[in-house]
Each structure stands twice: as C-alpha cells, then as structure tokens.
Design a protein around this motif. Structure first.
Motif, mmCIF file in Angstrom:
data_model
loop_
_atom_site.group_PDB
_atom_site.id
_atom_site.type_symbol
_atom_site.label_atom_id
_atom_site.label_comp_id
_atom_site.label_asym_id
_atom_site.label_seq_id
_atom_site.Cartn_x
_atom_site.Cartn_y
_atom_site.Cartn_z
ATOM 1 N N UNK A 1 1.136 -0.671 0.077
ATOM 2 C CA UNK A 1 -0.286 -0.252 -0.115
ATOM 3 C C UNK A 1 0.741 0.955 -0.114
ATOM 4 N N UNK A 2 0.574 1.812 -1.529
ATOM 5 C CA UNK A 2 1.722 2.757 -1.532
ATOM 6 C C UNK A 2 3.647 2.039 -1.214
ATOM 7 N N UNK A 3 4.261 2.949 -0.317
ATOM 8 C CA UNK A 3 5.528 2.350 -0.038
ATOM 9 C C UNK A 3 5.413 1.285 1.535
ATOM 10 N N UNK A 4 4.167 1.077 1.789
ATOM 11 C CA UNK A 4 4.107 0.553 2.707
ATOM 12 C C UNK A 4 4.270 -1.343 2.432
ATOM 13 N N UNK A 5 4.970 -2.064 2.930
ATOM 14 C CA UNK A 5 5.173 -3.382 2.278
ATOM 15 C C UNK A 5 3.819 -4.199 3.771
ATOM 16 N N UNK A 6 3.069 -5.129 2.520
ATOM 17 C CA UNK A 6 1.972 -6.154 2.979
ATOM 18 C C UNK A 6 2.122 -6.939 3.206
ATOM 19 N N UNK A 7 3.234 -7.499 1.368
ATOM 20 C CA UNK A 7 3.176 -9.296 2.480
ATOM 21 C C UNK A 7 4.503 -8.814 1.173
ATOM 22 N N UNK A 8 5.051 -10.482 0.800
ATOM 23 C CA UNK A 8 6.042 -10.376 -0.257
ATOM 24 C C UNK A 8 5.602 -12.464 -0.317
ATOM 25 N N UNK A 9 5.959 -13.145 -2.142
ATOM 26 C CA UNK A 9 5.317 -13.982 -1.809
ATOM 27 C C UNK A 9 6.820 -14.755 -2.689
ATOM 28 N N UNK A 10 6.990 -16.301 -2.428
ATOM 29 C CA UNK A 10 7.823 -17.210 -3.096
ATOM 30 C C UNK A 10 6.784 -17.931 -4.235
ATOM 31 N N UNK A 11 6.522 -17.340 -5.605
ATOM 32 C CA UNK A 11 6.034 -18.224 -6.324
ATOM 33 C C UNK A 11 6.711 -19.451 -7.315
ATOM 34 N N UNK A 12 5.914 -20.981 -7.378
ATOM 35 C CA UNK A 12 6.682 -21.618 -8.451
ATOM 36 C C UNK A 12 5.850 -21.789 -9.188
ATOM 37 N N UNK A 13 5.739 -21.981 -10.487
ATOM 38 C CA UNK A 13 4.888 -22.473 -11.319
ATOM 39 C C UNK A 13 5.462 -23.729 -12.252
ATOM 40 N N UNK A 14 4.747 -24.401 -12.848
ATOM 41 C CA UNK A 14 4.881 -25.770 -13.271
ATOM 42 C C UNK A 14 4.588 -25.312 -14.975
ATOM 43 N N UNK A 15 5.384 -25.235 -15.863
ATOM 44 C CA UNK A 15 5.107 -25.043 -17.066
ATOM 45 C C UNK A 15 5.116 -26.162 -17.492
ATOM 46 N N UNK A 16 3.764 -26.436 -18.020
ATOM 47 C CA UNK A 16 3.314 -27.688 -19.138
ATOM 48 C C UNK A 16 3.119 -27.187 -20.141
ATOM 49 N N UNK A 17 2.630 -28.243 -21.364
ATOM 50 C CA UNK A 17 2.313 -28.057 -23.130
ATOM 51 C C UNK A 17 1.319 -27.981 -22.768
ATOM 52 N N UNK A 18 0.621 -27.093 -23.640
ATOM 53 C CA UNK A 18 -0.976 -27.654 -23.726
ATOM 54 C C UNK A 18 -1.478 -28.122 -24.652
#
Length: 131
Positions: free
Chosen positions: A114-131
């Motif tokens: 929110x503005x310069x105020x950090x609310x949260x941080x995340x590390x997201x890992x995605x698996x990449x798949x052929x469609x």
C-alpha cells in the motif's frame, strides 16, 4: 491486451474481488485491488486468503508475457509472508518479478504494498506444461 491476460482480468472471481489495472510485460506483472467489505476478514482487515490468491494471480499474469501460446503455468508451490494488515479504503498493489524461468519450472517473486508500505511478499513456483 493479450487474450490470456484478458482472461485473468475478466475471470468472474477476480472481477468480484475488484482487481484492476492488470499488466503483463517482459515477465513482470501488476494488479491492484481496493480493500473493501467483500475483501476483509472478520477482524475488519484485508483477508489473508484473498492476499495469498492475488499473489498467485499476479505471478501468473506476469509470467504469461514470457510464455508461448502452447505453454501453460500451474502453481507448484507458494509461500507468502504477511508483514502488515491493509485497512478498508486502502489500495493494495501487487507486483511480480520473474526470478528464473526455465523449460519446466518458473520462480516468481511477488510484492504486495500500500504505497511504500510493504504488506506481503511471496515466492511462487509454477510448473510449465504443454497444452
């Protein structure tokens, strides 16, 4: 807007939550949401489940700009650290940055503020798949 990014922006749940300003460029993502009645928990602050979900959505939206049309990304793992509460009336901005995008897996960092105020941080890992 890329059709897949438009699908993210127009998803019924995302629209219900009020996400806005969905951007996907060079692997980075950005979106925002206003904290209001439908996004607060019983304590009256931004709901943690909504926060976690939107970290994942932002990571996905940003990653789409690096994927070809025959590749899809699914969440493999997510870790979210919440630092502060967001109050009703505030706008939370989510920004994602790719850390590494390989042939089968991608690691994305997400920052919610929110503005310069950090609310949260995340590390997201995605698996990449052929469609």
């Amino acid at each position: 807007m890329d059709p897949r990014v438009a699908q993210v922006a127009n998803h019924p749940l995302h629209r219900h939550l009020g996400i806005a300003d969905v951007v996907s460029e060079a692997g980075t993502g950005r979106l925002s949401v206003a904290v209001e009645e439908r996004t607060v928990n019983p304590a009256g602050v931004f709901h943690g489940g909504v926060l976690y979900m939107l970290c994942d959505v932002c990571a996905y939206a940003g990653l789409l700009s690096q994927l070809d049309a025959q590749t899809e990304a699914v969440t493999h793992d997510i870790h979210v650290s919440v630092m502060r509460a967001a109050q009703p009336g505030e706008v939370v901005v989510f920004e994602s940055t790719p850390v590494r995008v390989g042939r089968r897996i991608a690691f994305i960092d997400v920052r919610a503020a929110v503005g310069e105020r950090l609310i949260a941080q995340a590390r997201v890992t995605k698996t990449l798949i052929a469609v």
